[in-house]
Design a protein around this motif. Structure first.
Motif, mmCIF file in Angstrom:
data_model
loop_
_atom_site.group_PDB
_atom_site.id
_atom_site.type_symbol
_atom_site.label_atom_id
_atom_site.label_comp_id
_atom_site.label_asym_id
_atom_site.label_seq_id
_atom_site.Cartn_x
_atom_site.Cartn_y
_atom_site.Cartn_z
ATOM 1 N N ASP A 3 -2.523 1.608 -7.110
ATOM 2 C CA ASP A 3 -2.950 0.599 -6.143
ATOM 3 C C ASP A 3 -3.001 -0.802 -6.755
ATOM 4 O O ASP A 3 -2.595 -1.773 -6.122
ATOM 5 N N PHE A 4 -3.470 -0.908 -7.999
ATOM 6 C CA PHE A 4 -3.532 -2.211 -8.659
ATOM 7 C C PHE A 4 -2.132 -2.797 -8.836
ATOM 8 O O PHE A 4 -1.909 -3.977 -8.611
ATOM 9 N N ASN A 5 -1.194 -1.959 -9.239
ATOM 10 C CA ASN A 5 0.175 -2.442 -9.427
ATOM 11 C C ASN A 5 0.772 -2.950 -8.118
ATOM 12 O O ASN A 5 1.462 -3.970 -8.102
ATOM 13 N N LYS A 7 -0.880 -4.161 -5.557
ATOM 14 C CA LYS A 7 -1.546 -5.426 -5.222
ATOM 15 C C LYS A 7 -1.016 -6.568 -6.083
ATOM 16 O O LYS A 7 -0.796 -7.672 -5.587
ATOM 17 N N LEU A 37 -8.847 -9.398 -7.172
ATOM 18 C CA LEU A 37 -8.176 -8.274 -7.817
ATOM 19 C C LEU A 37 -8.672 -8.102 -9.250
ATOM 20 O O LEU A 37 -8.962 -6.991 -9.689
ATOM 21 N N SER A 40 -12.049 -6.491 -9.268
ATOM 22 C CA SER A 40 -12.001 -5.051 -8.984
ATOM 23 C C SER A 40 -11.426 -4.279 -10.174
ATOM 24 O O SER A 40 -11.861 -3.170 -10.468
ATOM 25 N N MET A 41 -10.486 -4.890 -10.882
ATOM 26 C CA MET A 41 -9.945 -4.230 -12.078
ATOM 27 C C MET A 41 -10.980 -4.201 -13.195
ATOM 28 O O MET A 41 -11.068 -3.222 -13.939
ATOM 29 N N ASP A 44 -13.174 -1.305 -13.088
ATOM 30 C CA ASP A 44 -12.526 -0.030 -13.396
ATOM 31 C C ASP A 44 -12.539 0.155 -14.926
ATOM 32 O O ASP A 44 -12.051 -0.702 -15.658
ATOM 33 N N TYR A 47 -9.543 -0.684 -17.205
ATOM 34 C CA TYR A 47 -9.107 -2.063 -17.415
ATOM 35 C C TYR A 47 -10.199 -3.018 -17.878
ATOM 36 O O TYR A 47 -9.894 -4.135 -18.273
#
Length: 102
Positions: A3-5, A7, A37, A40-41, A44, A47
């Motif tokens: 999902d991060f990639n 975004k 973003l 949010s990373m 996690d 990251y």
């Protein structure tokens, strides 16, 4: 692709290349979305320690975008500042896409 990639790729694809009033507004929106973003990373565990350095580029990019919209600046100066901001954001997102998941 996680999902991060996805975004990051969407943000990267939105980076405007030319200085216009609409693109200045889009850059501000893009920078806000990029910061969201990053936050949010950072939350996690995969990251969290790698993302901090990416926050450092946000303010200089915002400053360049703001200066590119200065009525006292020449068209060339505005274009150069916007190009500088756009390129810095592009490089930052590309580097972020290269992060390895721990």
């Amino acid at each position: 692709m996680n999902d991060f990639n996805e975004k990051m790729q969407r943000l990267f694809n939105r980076i405007p290349r030319r200085h216009t009033i609409e693109n200045v507004k889009e850059m501000y929106n893009l920078l806000d979305d990029y910061e969201e973003l990053l936050l949010s990373m950072e939350a996690d565990v995969r990251y969290e320690k790698q993302v901090a350095r990416f926050f450092e580029v946000l303010e200089p990019i915002r400053t360049a975008v703001k200066k590119s919209n200065d009525n006292k600046a020449s068209k060339k100066a505005k274009d150069d500042l916007f190009d500088e901001a756009s390129e810095a954001l592009k490089v930052s997102i590309e580097e972020l896409m290269q992060l390895k998941i721990l």
